[in-house]
Scaffold this active site. Structure first.
Site, PDB file in Angstrom:
ATOM      1  N   LEU A  70       2.291 -83.359 -56.340  1.00 23.05           N
ATOM      2  CA  LEU A  70       2.127 -84.607 -57.068  1.00 23.05           C
ATOM      3  C   LEU A  70       3.203 -84.751 -58.137  1.00 23.05           C
ATOM      4  O   LEU A  70       3.503 -83.794 -58.861  1.00 23.05           O
ATOM      5  CB  LEU A  70       0.744 -84.626 -57.743  1.00 23.05           C
ATOM      6  CG  LEU A  70       0.407 -85.798 -58.659  1.00 23.05           C
ATOM      7  CD1 LEU A  70       0.197 -87.067 -57.829  1.00 23.05           C
ATOM      8  CD2 LEU A  70      -0.842 -85.492 -59.482  1.00 23.05           C
ATOM      9  N   CYS A  71       3.767 -85.960 -58.241  1.00 24.35           N
ATOM     10  CA  CYS A  71       4.669 -86.292 -59.346  1.00 24.35           C
ATOM     11  C   CYS A  71       4.376 -87.729 -59.761  1.00 24.35           C
ATOM     12  O   CYS A  71       3.262 -88.214 -59.567  1.00 24.35           O
ATOM     13  CB  CYS A  71       6.134 -86.065 -58.968  1.00 24.35           C
ATOM     14  SG  CYS A  71       6.794 -87.219 -57.758  1.00 24.35           S
ATOM     15  N   HIS A  72       5.350 -88.420 -60.330  1.00 18.60           N
ATOM     16  CA  HIS A  72       5.115 -89.782 -60.814  1.00 18.60           C
ATOM     17  C   HIS A  72       5.017 -90.787 -59.664  1.00 18.60           C
ATOM     18  O   HIS A  72       4.061 -91.541 -59.578  1.00 18.60           O
ATOM     19  CB  HIS A  72       6.220 -90.177 -61.793  1.00 18.60           C
ATOM     20  CG  HIS A  72       5.950 -91.464 -62.502  1.00 18.60           C
ATOM     21  ND1 HIS A  72       6.953 -92.186 -63.100  1.00 18.60           N
ATOM     22  CD2 HIS A  72       4.822 -92.173 -62.719  1.00 18.60           C
ATOM     23  CE1 HIS A  72       6.432 -93.274 -63.657  1.00 18.60           C
ATOM     24  NE2 HIS A  72       5.138 -93.283 -63.431  1.00 18.60           N
TER      25      HIS A  72
END
Length: 113
Positions: A70-72
């Site tokens: 998960l990231c932005h």
């Protein structure tokens, strides 16, 4: 193979994991981003390791575990998933749309930035 999973599909992806393995969401955002918006770990474990620190902290992760990155928005997490795959991890997913999509699809209480 790296699966591409929308936040709303994450539970279904976790259900495909081998029996007895606890799924993990690996949040690769920077500390300031975690302070801005974070997900609640419900039905999975959550570990935060910034992308730049991952090569030196790789031994903190279990290659046998299903890991969703998960990231932005999904670009950094895809690079991390590819790095993990290159290092022998097999059950991997990129959370497409990142925490921004998580806020929109799964938990509107997660701030968008």
């Amino acid at each position: 193979m790296i699966d591409h999973v929308r936040p709303a599909e994450l539970s279904a992806w976790f259900a495909t994991a081998p029996a007895g393995s606890r799924p993990l969401v690996l949040d690769v955002r920077e500390p300031w981003e975690l302070q801005t918006a974070s997900v609640r770990a419900e039905g999975f474990d959550l570990v935060a390791i910034p992308m730049g620190e991952l090569p030196t902290r790789l031994d903190e992760l279990d290659p046998a575990r299903p890991i969703a990155c998960l990231c932005h928005h999904g670009a950094r997490s895809l690079r991390v998933a590819a790095f993990l795959q290159h290092n022998g991890f097999e059950h991997l997913a990129n959370i497409s749309g990142g925490i921004d999509a998580w806020s929109h699809e799964s938990d509107p209480g997660v701030p968008r930035y």
